[in-house]
Design an enzyme around this catalytic site. Structure first.
Site, PDB file in Angstrom:
ATOM      1  N   CYS A 129       1.784  -4.016 -11.374  1.00 50.32           N
ATOM      2  CA  CYS A 129       2.840  -4.115 -12.395  1.00 50.32           C
ATOM      3  C   CYS A 129       3.446  -2.784 -12.794  1.00 50.32           C
ATOM      4  CB  CYS A 129       2.291  -4.820 -13.639  1.00 50.32           C
ATOM      5  SG  CYS A 129       1.252  -3.763 -14.693  1.00 50.32           S
ATOM      6  N   ASP A 138       7.045  18.602   6.224  1.00 54.81           N
ATOM      7  CA  ASP A 138       7.140  18.964   4.810  1.00 54.81           C
ATOM      8  C   ASP A 138       5.789  19.510   4.351  1.00 54.81           C
ATOM      9  OD1 ASP A 138       7.225  19.005   2.043  1.00 54.81           O
ATOM     10  OD2 ASP A 138       8.210  17.064   1.844  1.00 54.81           O
ATOM     11  N   CYS A 159      -0.527   1.151 -11.949  1.00 51.47           N
ATOM     12  CA  CYS A 159      -0.982  -0.112 -11.381  1.00 51.47           C
ATOM     13  C   CYS A 159      -0.064  -0.540 -10.239  1.00 51.47           C
ATOM     14  CB  CYS A 159      -0.993  -1.180 -12.470  1.00 51.47           C
ATOM     15  SG  CYS A 159      -1.364  -2.837 -11.868  1.00 51.47           S
ATOM     16  N   CYS A 202      -1.628  -5.729 -17.114  1.00 52.27           N
ATOM     17  CA  CYS A 202      -1.590  -7.011 -16.387  1.00 52.27           C
ATOM     18  C   CYS A 202      -2.974  -7.559 -16.057  1.00 52.27           C
ATOM     19  CB  CYS A 202      -0.766  -6.893 -15.101  1.00 52.27           C
ATOM     20  SG  CYS A 202      -1.611  -6.023 -13.745  1.00 52.27           S
TER      21      CYS A 202
END
EC number: 6.3.5.13
Length: 412
Positions: A204, A338, A201, A220
């Site tokens: 949270c 990369d 999430c 949450c």
């Protein structure tokens, strides 16, 4: 209309003229379109030029990890039904390139601007957009791009309280979190094929639950908003529940999703879905993407895929086996240096396709394909790879600079 601003100041006019001159010199020297260097010079002479050039326009900004250039093009086509449009159609999506594009739009009513994710907030502050389209966020250019949640947080903080209408993808939790700080959001159910950057999430840090097409955080309560527009098969559903057919010359589910978001944006400017979607049919290719070109007696379809989410979408639209596939990967500055992202791509989806590998980092890609148990040949260059393929159509998938190299080689 955003309201006519004063004519450009003398300083701004000098900056525009100088920028155009430098761009023309760059083109004459064979160094590309010149839009970026021209824009840099113009902004040096007048740091406020971007805002001045946007002053008379109703501006739409388009940002995402994938699909920015195509969606910008689709929105621009749709809005031409309502008036003249200026757009950075070639994808130069940082402030310098955007400034160059807008410098050619003195007679336009609408500005449709693709913006690199990292520059969205700054460009929004400069141009006072009427609409901002947010499509998706996923990992990209790992050596220099901010981690996706940091990027979402930058959007969330920078767009908080924005007067713009935000058209956002309800199926991408990172986009929803970023857009939720804005007071005026139109949610579009555009889908999300790549989910690997949205399992936790963004609000949270809890684990996201994903029953069916829904998503929510069990800790949450952060959850998918109810969309007012939706992609449903080959149709766009508008807020009144009407279904409008999508007819595109561009392939794949991702482009239907781009069309759904574009129709929602067009409606903000009063262009009805039917008109918007009919105009989108005009778009055959976008900066060379999806073009089919003749080369050495074969038909090459050129497909751009820059990151794991993009490769996944691209695999879904190629011809079925045994259609031959040429893969090309570079790791130059514009690509990100990369290449570890190759390990995030599910190359088993290419099973049954004869594969040829080219590009600066062909050996990195070869190792990845070996581990994925794919049959492939490493080739010196595109010419050799094409010769190894039978006559007919070849799917050519490349990341950013590799794609530009291929276009130059085939004369596209």
């Amino acid at each position: 209309m955003a309201g006519n601003s004063d004519p450009l100041t003398p300083r701004a006019k000098i900056a525009v003229t100088a920028g155009k001159a430098v761009a023309a010199a760059s083109r004459a020297a064979g160094r590309g379109s010149g839009s970026v260097i021209g824009g840099r010079v113009a902004l040096k002479l007048d740091p406020d030029l971007l805002g001045r050039l946007a002053g008379h326009l109703d501006v739409t900004l388009v940002s995402a990890t994938n699909g920015k250039t195509t969606t910008t093009r689709l929105i621009a086509e749709a809005l031409k039904a309502a008036g003249p449009v200026v757009s950075n159609a070639l994808g130069a999506n940082m402030p310098a390139g955007i400034t160059s594009a807008l410098a050619g739009g003195a007679d336009a009513r609408y500005g449709v601007i693709e913006v690199d994710e990292k520059y969205l907030v700054g460009v929004a502050q400069a141009t006072d957009p009427k609409c901002i389209a947010l499509l998706n966020l996923s990992r990209d250019q790992l050596d220099r791009a901010a981690e996706t949640r940091m990027l979402a947080e930058n959007w969330r903080e920078g767009l908080a309280g924005s007067k713009a209408v935000v058209v956002a993808n309800a199926d991408d939790p990172l986009v929803v979190w970023a857009a939720s700080s804005s007071p005026n959001v139109i949610w579009v159910a555009a889908g999300q094929m790549w989910k690997d950057d949205a399992w936790s999430c963004p609000s949270c840090g809890g684990v996201m639950q994903r029953p069916g097409d829904d998503w929510f955080c069990g800790e949450c309560g952060f959850r998918r908003p109810t969309p007012s527009w939706a992609l449903s098969g080959d149709h766009v559903l508008d807020p009144h529940g009407s279904a409008w057919p999508i007819h595109l010359q561009l392939p794949g589910r991702a482009n239907k999703a781009n069309a759904a978001s574009s129709a929602a944006v067009a409606a903000v400017f009063g262009v009805p879905p039917q008109v918007a979607l009919e105009r989108m049919y005009q778009v055959q290719a976008v900066a060379g993407r999806y073009d089919v070109v003749q080369f050495q007696g074969r038909d090459l379809r050129l497909l751009l895929a820059k990151n794991p989410a993009g490769w996944l979408e691209t695999f879904s639209l190629i011809d079925p086996p045994p259609a031959p596939v040429i893969l090309s990967v570079n790791a130059r500055g514009a690509d990100g240096t990369d290449t570890s992202w190759l390990w995030d791509v599910d190359y088993t989806r290419l099973s049954g396709h004869p594969i040829c590998v080219v590009g600066d980092r062909k050996l990195d890609l070869a190792v990845r394909l070996e581990v994925a148990n794919q049959q492939f040949q490493v080739c010196e260059d595109l010419d050799q790879a094409v010769q190894l393929c039978p006559p007919g159509r070849i799917e050519v998938i490349a990341n950013y600079t590799a794609f530009q190299d291929l276009r130059r080689r085939v004369g596209n």
